[in-house]
Design a protein around this motif. Structure first.
Motif, PDB file in Angstrom:
ATOM      1  N   GLU A 139      17.663   1.130  75.944  1.00 33.38           N
ATOM      2  CA  GLU A 139      19.171   0.664  76.046  1.00 33.38           C
ATOM      3  C   GLU A 139      19.605  -0.270  77.143  1.00 33.38           C
ATOM      4  O   GLU A 139      20.208  -0.747  77.020  1.00 33.38           O
ATOM      5  CB  GLU A 139      19.746   1.603  76.812  1.00 33.38           C
ATOM      6  CG  GLU A 139      18.963   2.052  78.857  1.00 33.38           C
ATOM      7  CD  GLU A 139      19.701   3.309  79.218  1.00 33.38           C
ATOM      8  OE1 GLU A 139      19.085   3.109  80.329  1.00 33.38           O
ATOM      9  OE2 GLU A 139      20.197   3.718  77.915  1.00 33.38           O
ATOM     10  N   SER A 155      20.542  -6.695  79.744  1.00 35.51           N
ATOM     11  CA  SER A 155      21.362  -5.297  81.162  1.00 35.51           C
ATOM     12  C   SER A 155      20.549  -6.261  82.520  1.00 35.51           C
ATOM     13  O   SER A 155      19.463  -6.746  82.586  1.00 35.51           O
ATOM     14  CB  SER A 155      20.593  -3.999  81.669  1.00 35.51           C
ATOM     15  OG  SER A 155      18.957  -4.014  81.847  1.00 35.51           O
ATOM     16  N   SER A 251      32.479   5.158  87.986  1.00 33.03           N
ATOM     17  CA  SER A 251      31.264   5.520  87.801  1.00 33.03           C
ATOM     18  C   SER A 251      30.143   4.460  87.841  1.00 33.03           C
ATOM     19  O   SER A 251      29.839   3.390  87.151  1.00 33.03           O
ATOM     20  CB  SER A 251      30.715   6.381  86.784  1.00 33.03           C
ATOM     21  OG  SER A 251      30.394   5.885  85.530  1.00 33.03           O
ATOM     22  N   GLY A 253      26.706   4.961  86.770  1.00 26.76           N
ATOM     23  CA  GLY A 253      26.565   4.351  85.189  1.00 26.76           C
ATOM     24  C   GLY A 253      27.415   3.413  84.590  1.00 26.76           C
ATOM     25  O   GLY A 253      26.533   2.579  83.732  1.00 26.76           O
ATOM     26  N   ASP A 254      28.647   3.345  84.703  1.00 27.31           N
ATOM     27  CA  ASP A 254      29.417   2.793  83.975  1.00 27.31           C
ATOM     28  C   ASP A 254      29.125   0.926  84.493  1.00 27.31           C
ATOM     29  O   ASP A 254      29.002   0.249  83.373  1.00 27.31           O
ATOM     30  CB  ASP A 254      31.177   2.658  83.804  1.00 27.31           C
ATOM     31  CG  ASP A 254      30.939   3.974  82.662  1.00 27.31           C
ATOM     32  OD1 ASP A 254      30.577   4.189  81.979  1.00 27.31           O
ATOM     33  OD2 ASP A 254      32.135   5.774  83.084  1.00 27.31           O
ATOM     34  N   ALA A 256      26.090   0.119  85.592  1.00 25.18           N
ATOM     35  CA  ALA A 256      25.661  -0.859  85.109  1.00 25.18           C
ATOM     36  C   ALA A 256      25.691  -1.314  84.122  1.00 25.18           C
ATOM     37  O   ALA A 256      25.001  -2.020  83.689  1.00 25.18           O
ATOM     38  CB  ALA A 256      24.173   0.560  85.086  1.00 25.18           C
ATOM     39  N   LYS A 257      26.404  -0.727  82.591  1.00 24.42           N
ATOM     40  CA  LYS A 257      26.287  -1.206  81.520  1.00 24.42           C
ATOM     41  C   LYS A 257      26.911  -2.486  81.142  1.00 24.42           C
ATOM     42  O   LYS A 257      26.863  -3.549  81.117  1.00 24.42           O
ATOM     43  CB  LYS A 257      27.070  -0.019  80.920  1.00 24.42           C
ATOM     44  CG  LYS A 257      26.377   0.998  80.667  1.00 24.42           C
ATOM     45  CD  LYS A 257      27.472   1.945  79.886  1.00 24.42           C
ATOM     46  CE  LYS A 257      27.192   3.636  79.776  1.00 24.42           C
ATOM     47  NZ  LYS A 257      28.107   4.213  78.404  1.00 24.42           N
TER      48      LYS A 257
END
Length: 290
Positions: A139, A155, A251, A253-254, A256-257
């Protein structure tokens, strides 16, 4: 192909020290001009397809009418001496309609061929990138095509340590694979975009997320130039800060994206739009022909 897709170049950028503000502004203006041209081409192509359908229907009617006139020609001539002229005129109009339809078909094929060639170039590029990058189930790396433009998104955690703009050794291996593809395709130009999340950042000489995203982009282009021999004239470095997020930043996680570096590949865009522009000048689709 009934629709023409082209890549929208996200260009609201803060250029680094190695890329002038004027060059980026020119690139942004060029993207707007080419997008406007593509929109115009799409409208005219759709109009041309509609005109083709209308012409085909009219042609069928004229063919039926011409067959009827030929079958009854002798009787009508005997009754009305001047109908010969009218029949000849109908045949002439039919021939003109056939010629117009052939011209429109040719123009449509030219425009569709231009789009097909662009899509073929993009497909070959994507396959090359996937081939060298290997396992794309990871990912942290994504290769995609959006509106006719190829993107490689990497990323933040794969390229940099937290809050840093120094490229990691592991990241250099990935960048080397990307460089191998672009070095084999010298006609391509590309832009390296740095993206951050919305967490405020300041460290040393860096004032904010604008600075961090731009600094990360310039770090990438320096690696591509110095370590892998990519021609610097083909590259643009841009910082996008946190203004083009993939997720909401609500969040961890978001966020990090949203922390990522994106390589935007531009294969022969000028050549493609020149083909579209020349096609739109064709009188068969209402162009000026000049």
């Amino acid at each position: 192909m009934k629709k023409v897709f082209l890549g929208t170049l996200a260009m609201a950028v803060l250029l680094s020290s190695c890329v002038s503000q004027k060059k980026y502004a020119d690139l942004e203006a060029k993207q707007k001009e080419t997008q406007d041209l593509l929109n115009s081409a799409t409208v005219k192509l759709n109009d041309c397809l509609e005109e083709k359908a209308t012409a085909s229907s009219r042609l069928k009617t004229l063919e039926d009418q011409n067959a009827f006139l030929k079958a009854n020609n002798q009787e009508l001539i005997n009754n009305m001496g001047n109908l010969t002229t009218l029949t000849a005129k109908g045949a002439e109009n039919l021939e003109k309609s056939l010629e117009s339809l052939r011209e429109k078909d040719l123009t449509i094929r030219k425009l569709q061929d231009a789009v097909t060639r662009r899509d073929s170039v993009n497909l070959a590029l994507v396959q090359s990138l996937k081939g060298v990058l290997g396992n794309l189930d990871d990912e942290d790396i994504e290769v995609s095509v959006e509106k006719g433009v190829v993107f490689v998104s990497i990323s933040d955690k794969l390229l940099f340590r937290s809050g840093s703009y120094n490229v990691t050794n592991a990241a250099k291996e990935v960048l080397g694979k990307v460089a191998k593809v672009v070095n084999n395709k010298p006609d391509f130009e590309f832009m390296v975009e740095g993206h951050t999340d919305n967490v405020p950042y300041a460290s040393g000489v860096l004032l904010d997320n604008w600075d961090l995203s731009a600094k990360r982009a310039t770090s990438i282009v320096r690696i591509l130039q110095k370590d892998f021999g990519v021609d610097p004239k083909r590259m643009t470095a841009a910082g996008r800060s946190y203004y083009v997020p993939l997720a909401s930043n609500d969040s961890a996680g978001d966020r990090a994206k949203n922390r990522r570096t994106r390589i935007v590949v531009l294969p022969k865009i000028d050549q493609f739009y020149n083909m579209i522009e020349e096609g739109m000048k064709d009188p068969a689709i209402g162009g000026s022909g000049n």
